[in-house]
Design an enzyme around this catalytic site. Structure first.
Site, short mmCIF file in Angstrom:
data_model
loop_
_atom_site.label_atom_id
_atom_site.label_comp_id
_atom_site.label_asym_id
_atom_site.label_seq_id
_atom_site.Cartn_x
_atom_site.Cartn_y
_atom_site.Cartn_z
CE LYS A 18 -3.74 2.30 2.51
NZ LYS A 18 -4.68 2.28 3.64
CB SER B 202 -6.70 5.05 2.38
OG SER B 202 -6.25 4.31 3.49
CB SER C 1 -8.25 2.85 5.29
OG SER C 1 -8.48 4.23 5.34
#
Length: 478
Positions: free
Chosen positions: A82, A157, A181
């Site tokens: 990520k 996210s 997220s």
């Protein structure tokens, strides 16, 4: 090649261990799937050179033959990181043009643990700018799209991660969760995302560790068993990180008789959370699976004032964002490049008084006590992973839900904050599909350090439903 990408991570690693397949074959299958799927969803960014990745895979095969390198739990698995996490040698942009040329020299702690377990880092997964908001769009890489409708958001996210899993480009992935997220994009991607209890996956020792105990890294996958596989690698106490703990291992402990477990259904928090049509109905239909597994599911009245939770959350979040992004804001060269929502958070966080910060933390403390009382009666609480269906990808965020205006860019995610505010484990499982064919999820919330119980509920649910296999997204070009 395509068949390899449909396997679970555990099954794939088993084939690697027995040499039924090679690391090179796995890498080629991964890259072929990315070539086919990534153009339509834009999930994986900063992809490394294919020839170099194949060379690294061959090197792992040679090491396996000679026994020169001990095999790690994830040995030979291609994995993107990520883009809110540092991975040495790869861009660490956080989706910001300010950081587009930043190449970190060291891994964050959970990334280092995954590398030590034998992954081959192939690139990054896309995120919102600075990881703020649940819509993975930024000025550096653009928007990630929902595989079930590429005109819609995949959330964030960890949105790039969810889209990569849903399309078979990856077997499992890391994510992180401050607000929702790991859970919101998993719900919108028909996959699994697990926010572990705070401290189970320690935050990086180089960061501030005391004032904002809300954000945590965690695993994402297409089944709970693979969540446990990655969690066992990410988790464990670090002496340099306060509140870190060493619960687990979790692999091998997920199958359990769920008869008699009690679940509290939070729904819309007594009407406090506006919901788009169909969200609650889809989630309530999914609850029947837990009843079929022998659980008792009971609707709950709002267990705490929603407005108090929200006020505590936005104050503590703004304080944290002001601390993390504020130094960039202070540079006149960078300030015009920072997104409006981040500027709002920074200015708001810096304007808070000491008494306002103390009040926010006192509310958080009161909610922790109230939640502890709830978990004396229930093994888990359940809520939707989002209050809306995936929205159009060209929106910044939803501005109205069920006729109620959203007063901030993230108010539409209010349903995820009860777990985030006090560091509880929250695991997103697929809830099925609405009338428009878009996915929704449920979040299973457990008591602090009750991660195993949450994983066991998810495992039983998955074995009974297996939504990721029952309703895969359309193929590229389909």
């Amino acid at each position: 090649m395509t068949e390899l990408t449909t396997l679970s991570a555990r099954d794939l690693l088993g084939k690697l261990k027995t040499k039924e397949v090679s690391s090179e074959e796995v890498m080629r299958a991964c890259l072929a799937r990315i070539e086919a799927e990534n153009p339509r969803v834009n999930a994986i960014v900063a992809l490394r050179d294919a020839d170099q990745l194949i060379q690294e895979a061959r090197a792992q095969d040679q090491a396996r033959e000679t026994g020169d390198t001990p095999a790690g739990a994830l040995q030979g698995l291609p994995l993107a990181i990520k883009d809110t996490a540092n991975a040495a040698g790869l861009p660490g942009t956080l989706g910001s043009p300010i950081l587009k040329d930043f190449i970190p020299k060291a891994d964050d702690l959970h990334v280092a643990r995954m590398r030590a377990a034998g992954i081959i880092v192939i690139g990054k997964t896309n995120v919102p700018e600075f990881g703020l908001g649940s819509h993975s769009v930024n000025p550096v890489y653009g928007a990630s799209c929902n595989p079930y409708d590429t005109g819609r958001s995949i959330g964030g996210s960890s949105g790039g991660a969810a889209a990569a899993l849903a399309t078979g480009m990856q077997w499992l992935l890391d994510g992180s969760d401050m607000m929702g997220s790991l859970r919101n994009p998993a719900g919108w991607g028909n996959v699994y995302g697990f926010r572990p209890s705070y401290g189970l996956v320690p935050n990086d020792p180089g960061k501030e560790l005391f004032l904002s105990p809300m954000a945590t890294a965690g695993p994402m996958a297409r089944c709970p068993d693979d969540l446990a596989l990655l969690l066992d690698v990410q988790a464990g106490r670090d002496p340099g990180v306060p509140f870190s703990h060493g619960d687990g291992p979790f692999s091998g402990a997920l199958n359990a008789d769920l008869t008699g477990r009690r679940i509290g259904w939070l729904g819309d928090w007594g009407g406090a959370w506006p919901m788009e049509d169909g969200v609650l109905a889809t989630c309530e239909a999914a609850l029947k699976t837990f009843e079929d597994l022998g659980c008792t599911v009971e609707p709950l009245a709002a267990p705490f004032p929603a407005e108090d939770l929200w006020q505590s959350w936005i104050d503590l979040r703004s304080l944290a964002v002001a601390g993390s992004v504020g130094p960039l804001f202070d540079n006149p060269k960078y300030r015009p490049l920072i997104r409006e929502d981040a500027v709002w958070e920074i200015e708001r966080g810096r304007a808070l008084s000491a008494s306002e910060i103390l009040r926010a933390s006192s509310i958080r403390s009161a909610w922790y006590r109230a939640a502890a009382a709830l978990f004396a009666r229930y093994d888990a609480l359940i809520a939707p992973t989002a209050q809306v269906w995936p929205f159009p990808v060209d929106w910044a965020h939803p501005k109205v839900i069920a006729g109620q205006a959203m007063d901030t860019y993230h108010r539409w995610m209010e349903c995820v904050i009860p777990a985030s505010l006090i560091g509880l484990p929250g695991l997103a499982v697929p809830a099925g599909f609405g009338a428009g064919g878009l996915p929704m999820g449920l979040q299973l919330i457990g008591p602090y350090r009750g991660d195993l119980g949450v994983l066991q509920l998810a495992q039983g649910y998955h074995l009974a439903t297996d939504w990721p296999s029952r309703r895969p997204p359309p193929r590229a070009g389909g």
